[in-house]
Design a protein around this motif. Structure first.
Motif, PDB file in Angstrom:
ATOM      1  N   GLN A  48     -32.513 -16.737 -56.695  1.00 10.83           N
ATOM      2  CA  GLN A  48     -31.564 -16.355 -55.666  1.00 10.83           C
ATOM      3  C   GLN A  48     -30.344 -15.712 -56.315  1.00 10.83           C
ATOM      4  N   VAL A  49     -29.993 -14.520 -55.850  1.00 11.92           N
ATOM      5  CA  VAL A  49     -28.851 -13.809 -56.394  1.00 11.92           C
ATOM      6  C   VAL A  49     -27.562 -14.443 -55.882  1.00 11.92           C
ATOM      7  N   GLN A  50     -26.666 -14.740 -56.803  1.00 14.35           N
ATOM      8  CA  GLN A  50     -25.369 -15.284 -56.426  1.00 14.35           C
ATOM      9  C   GLN A  50     -24.297 -14.690 -57.321  1.00 14.35           C
ATOM     10  N   LEU A  51     -23.162 -14.344 -56.708  1.00 17.13           N
ATOM     11  CA  LEU A  51     -22.011 -13.803 -57.418  1.00 17.13           C
ATOM     12  C   LEU A  51     -20.792 -14.629 -57.043  1.00 17.13           C
ATOM     13  N   VAL A  52     -20.054 -15.097 -58.043  1.00 27.57           N
ATOM     14  CA  VAL A  52     -18.873 -15.913 -57.792  1.00 27.57           C
ATOM     15  C   VAL A  52     -17.698 -15.323 -58.552  1.00 27.57           C
ATOM     16  N   GLU A  53     -16.714 -14.800 -57.795  1.00 21.31           N
ATOM     17  CA  GLU A  53     -15.517 -14.221 -58.389  1.00 21.31           C
ATOM     18  C   GLU A  53     -14.439 -15.282 -58.575  1.00 21.31           C
ATOM     19  N   CYS A  62     -16.635 -12.424 -62.684  1.00 16.87           N
ATOM     20  CA  CYS A  62     -17.721 -12.474 -61.710  1.00 16.87           C
ATOM     21  C   CYS A  62     -18.910 -13.114 -62.409  1.00 16.87           C
ATOM     22  N   ALA A  63     -19.129 -14.384 -62.119  1.00  9.73           N
ATOM     23  CA  ALA A  63     -20.248 -15.109 -62.707  1.00  9.73           C
ATOM     24  C   ALA A  63     -21.492 -14.884 -61.863  1.00  9.73           C
ATOM     25  N   ILE A  69     -30.046 -10.932 -64.431  1.00 11.74           N
ATOM     26  CA  ILE A  69     -29.332 -10.668 -65.678  1.00 11.74           C
ATOM     27  C   ILE A  69     -28.411  -9.477 -65.478  1.00 11.74           C
ATOM     28  N   VAL A  70     -27.114  -9.662 -65.695  1.00 10.95           N
ATOM     29  CA  VAL A  70     -26.140  -8.612 -65.369  1.00 10.95           C
ATOM     30  C   VAL A  70     -26.372  -7.346 -66.190  1.00 10.95           C
ATOM     31  N   HIS A  93     -23.947 -13.027 -72.833  1.00  7.26           N
ATOM     32  CA  HIS A  93     -24.258 -14.436 -73.093  1.00  7.26           C
ATOM     33  C   HIS A  93     -23.830 -15.317 -71.931  1.00  7.26           C
ATOM     34  N   LYS A  94     -22.718 -14.971 -71.301  1.00 10.61           N
ATOM     35  CA  LYS A  94     -22.228 -15.747 -70.164  1.00 10.61           C
ATOM     36  C   LYS A  94     -22.740 -15.203 -68.838  1.00 10.61           C
ATOM     37  N   ASN A  95     -23.444 -14.079 -68.890  1.00 11.16           N
ATOM     38  CA  ASN A  95     -23.936 -13.429 -67.665  1.00 11.16           C
ATOM     39  C   ASN A  95     -22.807 -13.213 -66.655  1.00 11.16           C
TER      40      ASN A  95
END
Length: 116
Positions: free
Chosen positions: A1-6, A22-23, A28-29, A75-77
Motif C-alpha cells: 500500500q502506497v503511503q506518503l507522510v509529510e 516525505c517518508a 521505493i522512492v 536508505h531512509k526511503n
C-alpha cells in the motif's frame, strides 16, 4: 500500500529555512518521480519541485529556483525539500506526491507559515 507522510512544517520568519520530509512506504522512492506541490488559501495546488528516478534529475518552479532543493535518501526511503530564504508568499500547505499507473497519491500535507 502506497503511503506518503509529510513532516517538518511550521512557523518561520522571512529569510529563514525549513526542511520538509516525505517518508514513503509501499514503494521505493528512487524508482519513481517524486514531486512536491503546495497550496495557499484561495489558490490552486501548484508544482514546486520534482526529482526523477535513478539519476535524480531535479526541476523547480521559477518562483523557488535558487532557494529550494529537492533531494532523497534512498536508505531512509524519504524525499526532502530544503527551503531557504523563505518569503511570506511561500506560506502554504506542502504535499509530496507520486503517480502509479495514472493514479496520483498524496500525503496529508504539512503547513508552512512564513511570517514576522
Amino acid at each position: 500500500q502506497v503511503q506518503l507522510v509529510e513532516s517538518g512544517g511550521g512557523l518561520v520568519q522571512p529569510g529563514g529555512s525549513l526542511r520538509l520530509s516525505c517518508a514513503a512506504s509501499g514503494f521505493i522512492v528512487s524508482s519513481r518521480t517524486m514531486k512536491w506541490y503546495r497550496q495557499a488559501p484561495g489558490n490552486e495546488r501548484g508544482l514546486v519541485a520534482s526529482i526523477s528516478p535513478d539519476e535524480g534529475t531535479t526541476d523547480y518552479a521559477d518562483s523557488v529556483k535558487g532557494r529550494f532543493t529537492i533531494s532523497r535518501d534512498d536508505h531512509k526511503n524519504t524525499v526532502y525539500l530544503q527551503m531557504n530564504a523563505l518569503k511570506p508568499k511561500d506560506t502554504a500547505v506542502y504535499y509530496c506526491t507520486v503517480t502509479f499507473f495514472g493514479y496520483q497519491y498524496w500525503g496529508q500535507g504539512t503547513q508552512v507559515n512564513v511570517s514576522s
